[in-house]
Write a protein that holds these residues in place. Sequence first.
Motif, PDB file in Angstrom:
ATOM      1  N   LEU A  72      51.869   8.697  39.895  1.00 26.01           N
ATOM      2  CA  LEU A  72      51.290  10.017  41.052  1.00 26.01           C
ATOM      3  C   LEU A  72      51.147  11.092  40.392  1.00 26.01           C
ATOM      4  O   LEU A  72      49.680  11.250  41.026  1.00 26.01           O
ATOM      5  N   VAL A  73      50.913  11.425  38.947  1.00 25.00           N
ATOM      6  CA  VAL A  73      50.263  11.943  37.660  1.00 25.00           C
ATOM      7  C   VAL A  73      48.748  11.925  37.795  1.00 25.00           C
ATOM      8  O   VAL A  73      47.485  12.859  38.309  1.00 25.00           O
ATOM      9  N   ALA A  74      48.350   9.795  38.082  1.00 21.78           N
ATOM     10  CA  ALA A  74      47.084   9.834  37.542  1.00 21.78           C
ATOM     11  C   ALA A  74      46.735   9.979  38.914  1.00 21.78           C
ATOM     12  O   ALA A  74      44.888  10.377  39.013  1.00 21.78           O
ATOM     13  N   ILE A  75      47.155   9.930  39.645  1.00 24.22           N
ATOM     14  CA  ILE A  75      46.590   9.488  41.902  1.00 24.22           C
ATOM     15  C   ILE A  75      45.800  11.606  41.215  1.00 24.22           C
ATOM     16  O   ILE A  75      45.152  11.810  41.880  1.00 24.22           O
ATOM     17  N   TYR A  76      46.849  12.389  40.830  1.00 24.78           N
ATOM     18  CA  TYR A  76      46.768  13.538  41.433  1.00 24.78           C
ATOM     19  C   TYR A  76      45.187  14.179  40.635  1.00 24.78           C
ATOM     20  O   TYR A  76      44.280  14.727  40.728  1.00 24.78           O
ATOM     21  N   TYR A  77      45.255  13.878  39.013  1.00 26.49           N
ATOM     22  CA  TYR A  77      44.184  13.999  38.349  1.00 26.49           C
ATOM     23  C   TYR A  77      42.696  13.206  38.924  1.00 26.49           C
ATOM     24  O   TYR A  77      42.358  14.621  39.368  1.00 26.49           O
ATOM     25  N   SER A  78      43.031  11.964  39.285  1.00 29.55           N
ATOM     26  CA  SER A  78      41.673  12.123  40.097  1.00 29.55           C
ATOM     27  C   SER A  78      41.052  12.806  41.786  1.00 29.55           C
ATOM     28  O   SER A  78      39.946  12.720  41.783  1.00 29.55           O
ATOM     29  N   LEU A  79      42.303  13.169  42.034  1.00 27.29           N
ATOM     30  CA  LEU A  79      41.975  13.471  43.618  1.00 27.29           C
ATOM     31  C   LEU A  79      41.165  14.923  43.000  1.00 27.29           C
ATOM     32  O   LEU A  79      41.135  15.448  44.538  1.00 27.29           O
ATOM     33  N   ASN A  80      41.697  15.505  42.080  1.00 28.78           N
ATOM     34  CA  ASN A  80      41.190  16.762  42.407  1.00 28.78           C
ATOM     35  C   ASN A  80      40.336  17.246  40.776  1.00 28.78           C
ATOM     36  O   ASN A  80      40.153  18.130  40.404  1.00 28.78           O
ATOM     37  N   HIS A  81      40.020  15.725  40.969  1.00 29.92           N
ATOM     38  CA  HIS A  81      38.288  15.297  39.914  1.00 29.92           C
ATOM     39  C   HIS A  81      38.938  15.909  38.223  1.00 29.92           C
ATOM     40  O   HIS A  81      38.153  16.362  37.272  1.00 29.92           O
ATOM     41  N   MET A  82      40.290  15.799  37.481  1.00 31.06           N
ATOM     42  CA  MET A  82      40.211  16.764  37.124  1.00 31.06           C
ATOM     43  C   MET A  82      39.949  16.014  35.572  1.00 31.06           C
ATOM     44  O   MET A  82      39.974  14.858  35.531  1.00 31.06           O
ATOM     45  N   ASP A  83      40.401  16.351  34.180  1.00 26.91           N
ATOM     46  CA  ASP A  83      39.900  15.062  33.226  1.00 26.91           C
ATOM     47  C   ASP A  83      41.235  13.961  33.256  1.00 26.91           C
ATOM     48  O   ASP A  83      41.850  13.879  32.483  1.00 26.91           O
ATOM     49  N   MET A  84      40.179  13.079  33.629  1.00 23.24           N
ATOM     50  CA  MET A  84      41.231  11.670  33.270  1.00 23.24           C
ATOM     51  C   MET A  84      41.372  10.577  32.106  1.00 23.24           C
ATOM     52  O   MET A  84      42.257  10.536  31.693  1.00 23.24           O
ATOM     53  N   GLY A  85      40.529  11.732  31.107  1.00 24.21           N
ATOM     54  CA  GLY A  85      40.949  11.185  29.848  1.00 24.21           C
ATOM     55  C   GLY A  85      42.100  12.341  29.462  1.00 24.21           C
ATOM     56  O   GLY A  85      43.030  10.703  28.399  1.00 24.21           O
ATOM     57  N   LEU A  86      42.500  12.481  30.357  1.00 19.82           N
ATOM     58  CA  LEU A  86      43.912  13.393  29.113  1.00 19.82           C
ATOM     59  C   LEU A  86      45.752  12.112  29.762  1.00 19.82           C
ATOM     60  O   LEU A  86      45.942  12.078  29.139  1.00 19.82           O
ATOM     61  N   VAL A  87      44.984  11.465  30.819  1.00 21.02           N
ATOM     62  CA  VAL A  87      46.125  10.990  31.482  1.00 21.02           C
ATOM     63  C   VAL A  87      46.426   9.951  30.137  1.00 21.02           C
ATOM     64  O   VAL A  87      47.084   9.497  30.142  1.00 21.02           O
ATOM     65  N   HIS A  88      45.080   9.106  30.400  1.00 16.53           N
ATOM     66  CA  HIS A  88      44.456   8.033  29.035  1.00 16.53           C
ATOM     67  C   HIS A  88      45.173   7.954  27.947  1.00 16.53           C
ATOM     68  O   HIS A  88      45.986   7.604  27.815  1.00 16.53           O
ATOM     69  N   THR A  89      44.835   9.395  27.737  1.00 20.17           N
ATOM     70  CA  THR A  89      45.291   9.967  26.284  1.00 20.17           C
ATOM     71  C   THR A  89      47.174   9.709  26.095  1.00 20.17           C
ATOM     72  O   THR A  89      47.461   8.825  25.145  1.00 20.17           O
ATOM     73  N   GLN A  90      47.687  10.173  26.565  1.00 11.37           N
ATOM     74  CA  GLN A  90      49.191  10.375  26.896  1.00 11.37           C
ATOM     75  C   GLN A  90      49.686   9.481  27.098  1.00 11.37           C
ATOM     76  O   GLN A  90      51.058   9.103  26.956  1.00 11.37           O
ATOM     77  N   ALA A  91      49.090   8.297  28.340  1.00 13.99           N
ATOM     78  CA  ALA A  91      49.789   7.680  28.132  1.00 13.99           C
ATOM     79  C   ALA A  91      49.665   6.117  27.134  1.00 13.99           C
ATOM     80  O   ALA A  91      50.423   5.584  27.100  1.00 13.99           O
ATOM     81  N   GLN A  92      48.797   6.101  26.126  1.00 16.05           N
ATOM     82  CA  GLN A  92      48.658   5.744  25.716  1.00 16.05           C
ATOM     83  C   GLN A  92      49.589   5.892  24.197  1.00 16.05           C
ATOM     84  O   GLN A  92      50.255   5.318  23.422  1.00 16.05           O
ATOM     85  N   HIS A  93      49.747   7.594  23.821  1.00 19.20           N
ATOM     86  CA  HIS A  93      50.695   7.652  23.133  1.00 19.20           C
ATOM     87  C   HIS A  93      52.513   7.187  22.961  1.00 19.20           C
ATOM     88  O   HIS A  93      52.988   7.182  22.729  1.00 19.20           O
ATOM     89  N   LEU A  94      52.326   7.393  24.794  1.00 24.19           N
ATOM     90  CA  LEU A  94      53.296   7.285  25.203  1.00 24.19           C
ATOM     91  C   LEU A  94      53.979   5.657  24.900  1.00 24.19           C
ATOM     92  O   LEU A  94      55.072   5.413  24.532  1.00 24.19           O
ATOM     93  N   ILE A  95      53.045   4.964  25.295  1.00 21.89           N
ATOM     94  CA  ILE A  95      53.392   3.327  25.136  1.00 21.89           C
ATOM     95  C   ILE A  95      53.180   2.877  23.720  1.00 21.89           C
ATOM     96  O   ILE A  95      54.422   2.276  23.454  1.00 21.89           O
ATOM     97  N   LEU A  96      52.715   3.211  22.911  1.00 25.02           N
ATOM     98  CA  LEU A  96      52.488   3.528  21.712  1.00 25.02           C
ATOM     99  C   LEU A  96      54.641   3.548  21.042  1.00 25.02           C
ATOM    100  O   LEU A  96      55.064   2.884  20.175  1.00 25.02           O
TER     101      LEU A  96
END
Length: 459
Positions: A72-96
């Motif tokens: 849902l957070v990723a969808i919100y970022y995408s709809l509002n043209h926010m920095d998707m790199g932040l989502v990717h980075t946070q998800a990568q950190h978390l999954i690691l």
Amino acid sequence: MIKLLMALLVSSVSLFASSASTGTIPDITMTWVGFACLFIFVIGYYFVAAEEKYEIDKAKPALFIGTFMFMLVAIYYSLNHMDMGLVHTQAQHLILEIAEIFFFLFVAMTYIESLIHMSVFDALKYKLISKGMTYRKLFWVTGFLAFFISPIADNLTTALILSTVLITIEKKRLDFLVPGAINIVVSANAGGAWSPFGDITTLMAWTAGKGAFTDFLFLFPASILGYLATAIILSRFVPNEVPEFDVTTEVKPVMAEGAKVVMFLGVFTIFCAVMSHQVLHLPAMWGMMFGLSLLKIYSYGLKRKYGVDHFNIFHSMAKIENNTLMFFFGILAAVGALYFIGWLALAAVVYDPSVLGPTWSNIGVGFLSAIVDNVPVMSAVLKASPEMGLDQWMLVTLTAGVGGSMISFGSAAGVGVMGKLHGIYTFGAHMKYAWTIVIGYFVSIAVWYLQYQVLGIGH
């Protein structure tokens, strides 16, 4: 020694620290996605708590909310043209970091299942019951073992081992098993609270420079007296009867050849995990995986010497409680989403003297730790770093460490025991006795107040 959830510390910190390189993470708490995720988290936790009522495994709602909230957070970022790199980075950190926890728990559980297969716990059960101990004495023995093993080992491993002993002693009597399980969870969490290595919260506060090594040892009186207050009340619900056991007819269990070496390798594996983190600056799971490699090599030697059926490590792996691992994945992912959104960062506001002030806020941390998890709560407090003296930092270390005991899934130890005593130690069974834990919690706080505020001991 480091608590098994140590890897989440890095995850929690990384969710903030990574913003330094990728830009500030926007606060989206007061948006539709912020409220939606908070609502989903609450509903998901309700179904986790109502596992017994709906006959649904706690891993199912946890896994759903953990994955769905981040999407849902990723969808919100995408709809509002926010920095998707932040989502990717946070998800990568978390999954690691979740992967690190997975492997850590995987190795610990493999060792426990291996020891079960080699009749180590059956032998311990025989030794305890053959001495003619009543259920109540067994309650106290397992409780004290948990309290004094936890500061050396981690609270999750301690709880898993002793809950296994509990279920081998008695498989049916809930009037012994339920209070006994709660006793182990409370004592393991309390025992880890006064050692810089015994609990993730003490480790976090120590490494953040909030107190010297010896400062945390002053929490011992509050930890043990709080535990004793709960245990004394709980013990009244345990039958003062001797378990049915006839030494003349009961076959004395014999530990399999190589069992003592496996026990030694288990202790050495925990030592390797600590050294990996403290000295080599590797994730703690690296040392655990090294210990697993030693166990696999040793199992090969046993197979060559005693045959393929003597000990097969893959059989031990197959018996691991996978629902516990899935539960951890879901909850840690959900907590990571709450961090990313910005909800948990709001907790620091209450430390303002015009709101609650440090003492009441730190007492509240214990209750919040039971609902969410002590690690992200403590991480949020340390990140905000409110102006507090040593006495208050010791208080929040104490409350965050022992507060998770108040709800069955509020600590790693509780979740581990729920998995090991599935259908016996449940949320509902725990809450029947939760009031005894709350009493012990406030006894710990009272001891802290007398020690630090009245007598000035520990400053």
